[in-house]
Design a protein around this motif. Structure first.
Motif, mmCIF file in Angstrom:
data_model
loop_
_atom_site.group_PDB
_atom_site.id
_atom_site.type_symbol
_atom_site.label_atom_id
_atom_site.label_comp_id
_atom_site.label_asym_id
_atom_site.label_seq_id
_atom_site.Cartn_x
_atom_site.Cartn_y
_atom_site.Cartn_z
ATOM 1 N N UNK A 120 9.477 11.345 -13.660
ATOM 2 C CA UNK A 120 9.048 10.351 -12.961
ATOM 3 C C UNK A 120 8.299 11.008 -11.700
ATOM 4 N N UNK A 121 7.628 10.166 -11.181
ATOM 5 C CA UNK A 121 6.805 10.272 -10.106
ATOM 6 C C UNK A 121 7.133 9.241 -9.312
ATOM 7 N N UNK A 122 7.416 9.210 -7.623
ATOM 8 C CA UNK A 122 7.398 8.333 -6.898
ATOM 9 C C UNK A 122 6.215 8.023 -6.080
ATOM 10 N N UNK A 123 5.195 7.001 -6.090
ATOM 11 C CA UNK A 123 4.064 6.747 -5.284
ATOM 12 C C UNK A 123 4.248 6.042 -4.210
ATOM 13 N N UNK A 124 3.916 6.419 -2.871
ATOM 14 C CA UNK A 124 4.323 5.497 -1.875
ATOM 15 C C UNK A 124 2.939 5.600 -1.045
ATOM 16 N N UNK A 125 2.539 4.496 -0.247
ATOM 17 C CA UNK A 125 1.538 4.528 0.724
ATOM 18 C C UNK A 125 2.129 3.881 2.257
ATOM 19 N N UNK A 126 1.481 4.417 3.283
ATOM 20 C CA UNK A 126 1.771 4.204 4.505
ATOM 21 C C UNK A 126 1.135 2.839 4.745
ATOM 22 N N UNK A 127 1.470 2.375 5.807
ATOM 23 C CA UNK A 127 0.839 0.992 6.444
ATOM 24 C C UNK A 127 -0.748 1.377 6.635
ATOM 25 N N UNK A 128 -1.498 0.388 6.354
ATOM 26 C CA UNK A 128 -3.028 0.641 6.418
ATOM 27 C C UNK A 128 -3.821 0.308 5.457
ATOM 28 N N UNK A 129 -5.187 0.571 5.118
ATOM 29 C CA UNK A 129 -5.881 -0.046 4.137
ATOM 30 C C UNK A 129 -4.904 0.177 2.746
ATOM 31 N N UNK A 130 -4.923 -0.935 2.141
ATOM 32 C CA UNK A 130 -4.010 -1.010 1.003
ATOM 33 C C UNK A 130 -4.545 -0.220 -0.267
ATOM 34 N N UNK A 131 -3.317 0.512 -0.975
ATOM 35 C CA UNK A 131 -3.663 1.258 -2.064
ATOM 36 C C UNK A 131 -3.195 0.712 -3.246
ATOM 37 N N UNK A 132 -4.375 0.376 -4.368
ATOM 38 C CA UNK A 132 -3.691 0.007 -5.584
ATOM 39 C C UNK A 132 -3.777 1.392 -6.421
#
Ligand code: AAT
Length: 292
Positions: free
Chosen positions: A234-246
């Motif tokens: 598995x892979x965990x994909x996370x984004x920081x606050x800011x422009x949203x990531x789809x």
């Protein structure tokens, strides 16, 4: 206990073993951190094993390295600065370097022996180190990230071993905090996140830590890798606050990348359909992940 029980004792997957026929042992040494073994197998090509755990085989490494690199890099527009944690074999670097927008790639691998043996026995992976954008740091990623300037990276890829041995701290909250700090707003993390069949609880723990730490979004994806325990990773994909990531619908599709076409080696596993499909989760996992 019968003598064979010793084979069923790995704490990450008690009660099971996975066998690959060894044709020839090519290398076996103890490094400062772990036992490094390389052998020629009869059906998967050469195999790299660290402390008794398969890290890659020539036959199926494409699935893991392509997914862990392109899932995050195709989810953001024009990535420029990337950090790879672990990945001393160079395979993830080889994939990252397909992206022609990238200007700077740091890699922090703890064990120099992994890098040296990969250069000798896995030239198709170690080729990743030849890219002039790559800057190698040999050391513990925990320390590296503590000293890292804030907001430096567009993407961080954690290609680390299982959390027994030198990678133990890489699944703990303080480590994820330093990652979130090192990412720019709207930057992305892709973290190796074990098997949904074997490690549901570990995955749950990591997801709940990451939901606290990453204020953008947190998603789980997976791929088939036959030589990893239970045949999936598995892979965990996370984004920081800011422009949203789809994450599910890649904004920077690999098929449109100029760099990808010029790259000598063709992609073997990853494409935009595999990207989106990787986020489809079995009912049991969906339930457990959404309960958090
Ligand atoms: N691409 C091959 C797959 C790997 S290799 C993981 C690498 O992470 C190893 O080379 C190991 O030395 C390195 N590593 C471990 N701990 C640290 C640390 N603290 N800092 C930097 N590098 C580290 C992973 C395969 C996953 C297998 C899943 N079962």
């Amino acid at each position: 206990k019968s003598g064979k029980d010793v084979y069923f004792n790995n704490p990450m997957w008690p009660g099971e073993v996975h066998s690959i026929k060894v044709e020839n042992i090519l290398y076996k040494e103890k490094s400062e951190y772990q036992e490094v073994l390389i052998f020629e197998s009869s059906s998967y090509g050469k195999v790299l094993v660290l402390d008794g755990i398969v890290q890659l085989t020539e036959k199926d490494e494409c699935a893991y390295q392509e997914m862990i690199a392109h899932l995050p890099l195709c989810s953001i527009q024009s990535p420029k600065t990337v950090l790879v944690v672990g990945g001393g074999d160079g395979g993830v670097l080889r994939e990252v370097s397909r992206h022609s927008s990238i200007e700077h790639i740091d890699i922090c691998e703890i064990d120099k022996m992994v890098i040296d043996v990969s250069r000798k026995f896995f030239p198709e992976l170690a080729v990743g180190f030849e890219d002039p954008r790559v800057h190698l740091h040999v050391g513990d990623a925990v320390e590296f990230l503590k000293c890292c300037p804030e907001g430096k990276y567009d993407a961080i890829i954690v290609d680390s071993s299982d959390p027994v041995g030198p990678a133990q701290e890489l699944v703990e909250k303080p480590f994820f905090d330093t990652i979130a700090k090192a990412l720019r707003p709207g930057g992305v993390l892709c973290n190796m996140a074990e098997s949904m069949w074997l490690h549901t609880h570990l995955i749950q723990d990591i997801i709940s830590i990451c939901r606290e730490t990453f204020k953008g979004s947190v998603h789980y994806a997976w791929a088939s890798v036959p030589t990893y325990p239970s045949g999936v990773i598995g892979f965990l994909l996370c984004s920081t606050e800011g422009p949203p990531v789809d994450f599910v619908n890649p904004i920077n599709p690999i098929e449109k990348l100029e760099g990808a076409k010029e790259h000598k080696r063709e992609l073997r596993f990853y494409n935009s359909e595999m990207h989106s499909a990787a986020f489809a989760l079995p009912a049991f996992l969906k339930r457990e992940v959404s309960l958090l």
